[in-house]
Design a protein around this motif. Structure first.
Motif, mmCIF file in Angstrom:
data_model
loop_
_atom_site.group_PDB
_atom_site.id
_atom_site.type_symbol
_atom_site.label_atom_id
_atom_site.label_comp_id
_atom_site.label_asym_id
_atom_site.label_seq_id
_atom_site.Cartn_x
_atom_site.Cartn_y
_atom_site.Cartn_z
ATOM 1 N N TRP A 52 0.861 -1.202 0.000
ATOM 2 C CA TRP A 52 0.000 0.000 0.000
ATOM 3 C C TRP A 52 0.885 1.235 0.000
ATOM 4 O O TRP A 52 1.868 1.297 0.733
ATOM 5 N N ALA A 74 -8.601 1.835 2.350
ATOM 6 C CA ALA A 74 -7.949 2.187 3.617
ATOM 7 C C ALA A 74 -8.836 3.104 4.433
ATOM 8 O O ALA A 74 -9.822 3.656 3.927
ATOM 9 N N ILE A 78 -7.668 9.958 9.998
ATOM 10 C CA ILE A 78 -6.774 9.589 11.106
ATOM 11 C C ILE A 78 -6.543 10.837 11.964
ATOM 12 O O ILE A 78 -6.182 11.892 11.447
ATOM 13 N N LYS A 82 -2.601 9.678 16.395
ATOM 14 C CA LYS A 82 -3.079 8.290 16.355
ATOM 15 C C LYS A 82 -2.360 7.496 15.264
ATOM 16 O O LYS A 82 -2.136 8.004 14.156
ATOM 17 N N GLY A 83 -2.056 6.251 15.578
ATOM 18 C CA GLY A 83 -1.422 5.370 14.601
ATOM 19 C C GLY A 83 -0.060 5.887 14.172
ATOM 20 O O GLY A 83 0.478 6.843 14.744
ATOM 21 N N VAL A 84 0.481 5.241 13.156
ATOM 22 C CA VAL A 84 1.812 5.620 12.679
ATOM 23 C C VAL A 84 1.730 6.969 11.951
ATOM 24 O O VAL A 84 2.584 7.845 12.132
ATOM 25 N N CYS A 85 0.660 7.129 11.162
ATOM 26 C CA CYS A 85 0.513 8.378 10.399
ATOM 27 C C CYS A 85 0.311 9.576 11.321
ATOM 28 O O CYS A 85 0.964 10.618 11.163
ATOM 29 N N HIS A 106 -0.898 1.295 16.510
ATOM 30 C CA HIS A 106 -0.916 1.134 15.049
ATOM 31 C C HIS A 106 -2.342 0.920 14.562
ATOM 32 O O HIS A 106 -3.104 0.147 15.147
ATOM 33 N N ILE A 107 -2.718 1.602 13.490
ATOM 34 C CA ILE A 107 -4.066 1.441 12.934
ATOM 35 C C ILE A 107 -3.984 0.405 11.818
ATOM 36 O O ILE A 107 -3.334 0.642 10.795
ATOM 37 N N ASP A 132 2.529 7.455 3.338
ATOM 38 C CA ASP A 132 2.495 6.194 4.083
ATOM 39 C C ASP A 132 2.763 5.041 3.115
ATOM 40 O O ASP A 132 2.112 4.938 2.073
ATOM 41 N N ASP A 134 3.224 0.819 3.091
ATOM 42 C CA ASP A 134 3.091 -0.422 3.855
ATOM 43 C C ASP A 134 3.647 -1.583 3.048
ATOM 44 O O ASP A 134 3.454 -1.641 1.832
HETATM 45 N N1 SME Z 1 -1.289 1.937 9.458
HETATM 46 C C1 SME Z 1 -1.552 3.358 9.398
HETATM 47 C C2 SME Z 1 -2.932 3.635 8.892
HETATM 48 C C3 SME Z 1 -3.016 3.817 7.432
HETATM 49 S S1 SME Z 1 -3.015 2.376 6.585
HETATM 50 O O1 SME Z 1 -1.810 1.631 6.857
HETATM 51 C C4 SME Z 1 -3.167 2.640 4.965
HETATM 52 C C5 SME Z 1 -1.342 3.981 10.753
HETATM 53 O O2 SME Z 1 -1.151 3.284 11.743
HETATM 54 O O3 SME Z 1 -1.385 5.202 10.825
#
Ligand code: SME
Length: 160
Positions: A52, A74, A78, A82-85, A106-107, A132, A134
């Motif tokens: 991705w 996806a 976000i 929050k999450g990696v992004c 992680h999302i 981002d 993946d």
């Molecule tokens: N994993 C990401 C969310 C976006 S998807 O991977 C496309 C995150 O933790 O921010």
């Protein structure tokens, strides 16, 4: 009229080095943000076949929204932090995650995603979004990807 990318190079560095001038050519004739961002994602997907690849743009003071991408559907929004992004946005730092399951918060947009890199996208001194990427294998990204993907984002933002 766009032409096909020429994918060449054995190593990751060679692939990036071969991609860079082609990307400059591909993006330089257009000033539209959606068009160039979409083509950039396609060029990266074609070159590296990552699981991705996509952009999230800053949409409100505390939320990113999904932009052009290549790969499965996806999450669309976000929150900051929050999450990696959201972490890349809040800290304004590149996040390299060798194992997404070990990243707190992680999302998981997909169970197939195993490792991830997220780079802040800067327009001048303003953070306008994140790139981002993946991978469906563990530990896919390193300082080489950080260096080249940052260059690629720089090329992109200079077009619009
Ligand atoms: N994993 C990401 C969310 C976006 S998807 O991977 C496309 C995150 O933790 O921010």
């Amino acid at each position: 009229m766009a032409e096909d990318l020429i994918i060449s190079g054995e190593s990751k560095v060679e692939k990036y080095e071969n991609l860079l001038p082609q990307l400059k050519g591909l993006l330089s004739g257009e000033v539209n943000k959606i068009a160039n961002t979409a083509n950039l994602c396609a060029a990266l997907k074609t070159t590296f076949n990552w699981y991705w690849i996509g952009f999230y743009w800053v949409d409100t003071p505390d939320e990113l929204v999904l932009g052009p991408f290549q790969g499965p559907i996806a999450c669309t929004r976000i929150k900051k932090g929050k999450g990696v992004c959201g972490t890349a946005w809040e800290t304004e730092k590149v996040q390299i995650v060798p194992d997404v399951e070990a990243f707190p918060g992680h999302i998981a947009c997909s169970a197939f995603s195993k490792s991830e890199i997220v780079l802040p996208v800067w327009q001048g001194d303003k953070l306008i979004g994140v790139l981002d990427v993946d991978s469906d294998t563990l530990d896919s990204f390193d300082a080489i990807d950080e260096k080249y993907l940052a260059k690629i984002c720089e090329i992109l933002v200079h077009t619009f």
